[in-house]
Design a protein around this motif. Structure first.
Motif, short mmCIF file in Angstrom:
data_model
loop_
_atom_site.label_atom_id
_atom_site.label_comp_id
_atom_site.label_asym_id
_atom_site.label_seq_id
_atom_site.Cartn_x
_atom_site.Cartn_y
_atom_site.Cartn_z
N MET A 1 0.86 -1.19 0.00
CA MET A 1 0.00 0.00 0.00
C MET A 1 0.89 1.23 0.00
O MET A 1 1.60 1.51 0.96
N ARG A 2 0.82 1.98 -1.10
CA ARG A 2 1.67 3.16 -1.23
C ARG A 2 0.79 4.37 -1.56
O ARG A 2 0.18 4.42 -2.62
N PRO A 3 0.71 5.34 -0.65
CA PRO A 3 -0.11 6.52 -0.93
C PRO A 3 0.53 7.39 -2.01
O PRO A 3 1.74 7.25 -2.28
N PRO A 4 -0.30 8.23 -2.67
CA PRO A 4 -1.69 8.57 -2.34
C PRO A 4 -2.68 7.47 -2.74
O PRO A 4 -2.59 6.92 -3.83
N TRP B 1 -10.30 0.21 -1.31
CA TRP B 1 -9.16 1.11 -1.49
C TRP B 1 -8.87 1.23 -2.98
O TRP B 1 -8.90 0.22 -3.70
N VAL B 2 -8.56 2.43 -3.45
CA VAL B 2 -8.19 2.63 -4.85
C VAL B 2 -6.98 3.56 -4.90
O VAL B 2 -6.76 4.37 -3.99
N PRO B 3 -6.16 3.46 -5.96
CA PRO B 3 -5.05 4.40 -6.11
C PRO B 3 -5.57 5.83 -6.32
O PRO B 3 -6.63 6.04 -6.89
N VAL C 1 -2.27 0.01 -4.60
CA VAL C 1 -3.10 -0.74 -3.65
C VAL C 1 -2.73 -2.21 -3.78
O VAL C 1 -2.68 -2.74 -4.90
N PRO C 2 -2.46 -2.90 -2.68
CA PRO C 2 -2.03 -4.31 -2.77
C PRO C 2 -3.16 -5.24 -3.15
O PRO C 2 -4.35 -4.89 -3.06
N ASP C 3 -2.80 -6.44 -3.54
CA ASP C 3 -3.79 -7.45 -3.91
C ASP C 3 -4.64 -7.88 -2.72
O ASP C 3 -5.73 -8.44 -2.90
N THR C 4 -4.13 -7.67 -1.52
CA THR C 4 -4.89 -8.09 -0.33
C THR C 4 -6.10 -7.20 -0.09
O THR C 4 -7.00 -7.58 0.66
#
Length: 648
Positions: free
Chosen positions: A52-55, A252-254, A366-369
């Motif tokens: 998980m990398r913001p934003p 969650w979405v990028p 956003v990760p696959d999890t």
């Protein structure tokens, strides 16, 4: 902790984010309550995933109407994000306390996917009011001086006696003053602040009952006085009674820095997300590091910028800050220094710096999890398999359709366009290799997540969803040209299962439509599909028969359709004539060219047709070598005789 700590912040303020981290390190709460939709409680732990990398943003949409959606964005420098990550790293409970998205979406109705933020920005701008009270006319500049450049914000600044809660006490007092007029509190503004704050108080009371006093609340500074106020529980419940609600789904979405900018329409937007990200991430000497990044960008764009320019820019920025009475150079000073030194006074390269760095196109991951629809997961799989990484910054890409991987990439992009998810925009190829090349401009925008959520109703894979969407569009199409365009798009997207439905609707419509203009408008797309479909190894036999039938009907009906037209109608028919001429040249039927030449000859010989149509027919025949110069001279001579109207 003796009572819940109310940490009032500025949304997406790096100074607030650092202050929140310092306060949480001091308080060590058992639970952290964050302004956001409670539906996200079940997926908040995804924020701790290494992928998980913001934003990033929380996306909530109505289950039966995915187009009704709202976002809650987080950047790395957002205080709420820092609070969430701190809590997950320290085994503290994380709860969202804002009004549920189920009510928010029901109250808003259909929202614009590009704008909803879920934060309910108050009617006055607290930042502007505080800046005005301090004698500043620029709220952003005042915020930099008062918070971003304030001593003690950074972990390596300030003495051991500094209390990290002092800034929040000061902000709470300031907000209390702003929200009162004499002894009466100012009425809540539009956007449902009173309702939202009632729900926050109820969630806060429930958390106190569960966790005792070991609670920290991170919310917009505007809401702090309302959360600190003692209000009867019954009054809060009464405010929430009878609120409409819809069934919602959340994920969650990028997100992108550009969509955090105020100019994007985001209610809690900031003017310089890229600059704020730099301030938050820079361990020391932020101005010098920033100017080095600017110099690197300008060098990549071919400008002669050296290390001496960086040194001189840093000196100038520091001098400007001192002259203006600022504690440190801010964005204004660094921008002025870059313009004067690196850009030699020109605003043209400076505009590039503002676009690429001050705002920026950083796209989160956003990760696959994280929860996602099957359609989204299939798209992610295809993006990895085809090595098409979604990026926010627009990039042009050439595809060679003789290569299997590029063919699959083309099909994916065309299928997404059928689903109204325009990740790619087709461009004219610059290589001159005809149909074996496709050019695209790719740019992933956050609102495409909403489009994908809407498209999920059509199927669980991109191919299945695009097929179902094309079949539905064929049943809904009300024009022949629309159906031929749809058939062409199905071929480009390689959707053989949808073609029978589209061709059936096309044949039915063509049989009933007697307007030659409609037939002429529909033919070019069909012929392109027949001629070029085999580049993607698609069977176009059935489409060839439909195209030939349309051409036959045009050949028969065009001379009569050209008679009795006024000037505007003649101009429109001329455009149809040109389109048919280009289409016939591509139609692989042995007699099509000869029959079209015969039609043009008839048009040329008819005395009472509009001159625009007779002249165009003659020009097309001349270009094809089917009309001699002597014949053209006689036609032109008659057209220029005094007996003929000047317009003809």
């Amino acid at each position: 902790m003796n009572a819940p700590a109310l940490l009032g912040v500025r949304h997406h303020g790096p100074g607030s984010a650092r202050a929140v981290r310092a306060a949480l390190d001091r308080l060590r709460p058992r639970a952290v309550l964050v302004e956001g939709p409670p539906e996200a409680d079940g997926i908040v732990r995804c924020a701790a995933d290494e992928g998980m990398r913001p934003p990033v943003a929380l996306l909530a949409h109505a289950a039966d109407d995915p187009g009704r959606a709202a976002f809650w964005p987080f950047a790395a420098f957002s205080p709420e994000w820092v609070a969430i990550r701190w809590a997950l790293a320290h085994d503290a409970e994380v709860r969202f306390i804002d009004l549920p998205a189920a009510h928010t979406l029901a109250l808003r109705g259909a929202a614009d996917p590009g704008g909803p933020d879920g934060t309910g920005t108050p009617p006055p701008d607290p930042l502007a009011l505080l800046a005005g009270a301090a004698g500043h006319d620029d709220p952003e500049r005042w915020w930099e001086d008062a918070v971003e450049h304030r001593g003690g914000d950074r972990p390596d600044d300030g003495g051991p006696g500094d209390d990290p809660l002092d800034p929040f006490r000061a902000v709470a007092e300031a907000m209390a003053e702003l929200r009162t007029d004499g002894e009466e509190e100012t009425p809540p503004g539009p956007g449902g602040d009173a309702v939202r704050e009632a729900h926050m108080r109820l969630r806060l009371r429930a958390a106190v009952k569960e966790f005792g006093d070991g609670i920290a609340v991170v919310c917009g500074a505007w809401h702090v006085p309302a959360l600190a106020a003692r209000r009867p529980v019954t009054a809060d419940r009464q405010l929430l009674k009878g609120l409409p609600k819809v069934k919602t789904e959340i994920s969650w979405v990028p997100w992108t820095h550009r969509r955090l900018a105020r100019g994007s329409g985001y209610g809690a937007g900031i003017t310089s997300p890229g600059w704020y990200a730099h301030l938050f991430a820079a361990p020391d000497r932020p101005v010098e590091r920033w100017l080095t990044t600017v110099a690197r960008l300008l060098r990549e764009e071919g400008r002669p910028v050296s290390s001496a320019h960086v040194i001189e820019s840093a000196r100038l920025a520091g001098t400007l800050a001192a002259l203006r009475g600022r504690p440190l150079p801010g964005l204004t000073e660094t921008t002025d220094a870059v313009r004067a030194v690196m850009c030699e006074g020109s605003d043209v390269p400076l505009a590039l710096v503002r676009d690429r760095l001050v705002i920026g196109d950083d796209l989160g991951e956003v990760p696959d999890t994280a929860p996602a629809t099957p359609l989204r997961r299939d798209l992610t799989r295809l993006q990895r398999t085809l090595r098409l990484k979604p990026e926010a910054e627009p990039k042009e890409r050439e595809l060679d359709l003789r290569k299997d991987t590029d063919v699959e990439r083309s099909r994916l992009l065309h299928r997404l366009r059928l689903l109204d998810t325009d990740w790619g925009e087709p461009l004219a190829s610059r290589t001159g290799l005809g149909t074996f090349r496709e050019a695209w401009r790719l740019s992933w925008r956050p609102e495409l997540a909403v489009r994908l959520a809407e498209a999920a109703a059509w199927g669980t894979t991109v191919e299945a969803a695009a097929t179902a969407r094309a079949e539905a569009a064929a049943r809904e199409a009300d024009t022949l040209a629309g159906l031929t365009t749809l058939a062409e798009r199905c071929l480009l997207a390689a959707l053989p299962a949808a073609l029978p439905v589209v061709l059936g609707a096309l044949a039915d419509r063509a049989a009933l439509d007697t307007d030659v203009g409609h037939l002429a408008e529909a033919l070019p797309a069909l012929v392109r599909s027949v001629r070029y479909g085999d580049v993607r190894r698609t069977d176009t036999g059935a489409l060839d028969d439909v195209a030939a039938g349309l051409a036959d009907r045009i050949f028969v009906g065009l001379p009569a359709a050209c008679a009795g037209l006024d000037r505007d109608a003649a101009r429109e028919m001329r455009a149809h004539m040109d389109a048919v001429h280009r289409a016939v040249a591509l139609l692989e039927r042995p007699d099509a060219g000869d029959r079209w030449t015969a039609v043009l000859t008839v048009l040329t010989d008819r005395e009472h047709l509009p001159g625009e149509l007779r002249g165009r027919a003659a020009r097309l025949l001349l270009d094809e070598g089917a009309l001699t110069a002597d014949r053209v001279a006689r036609l032109l001579g008659r057209a220029l005789s005094p007996a003929v109207a000047p317009a003809d």
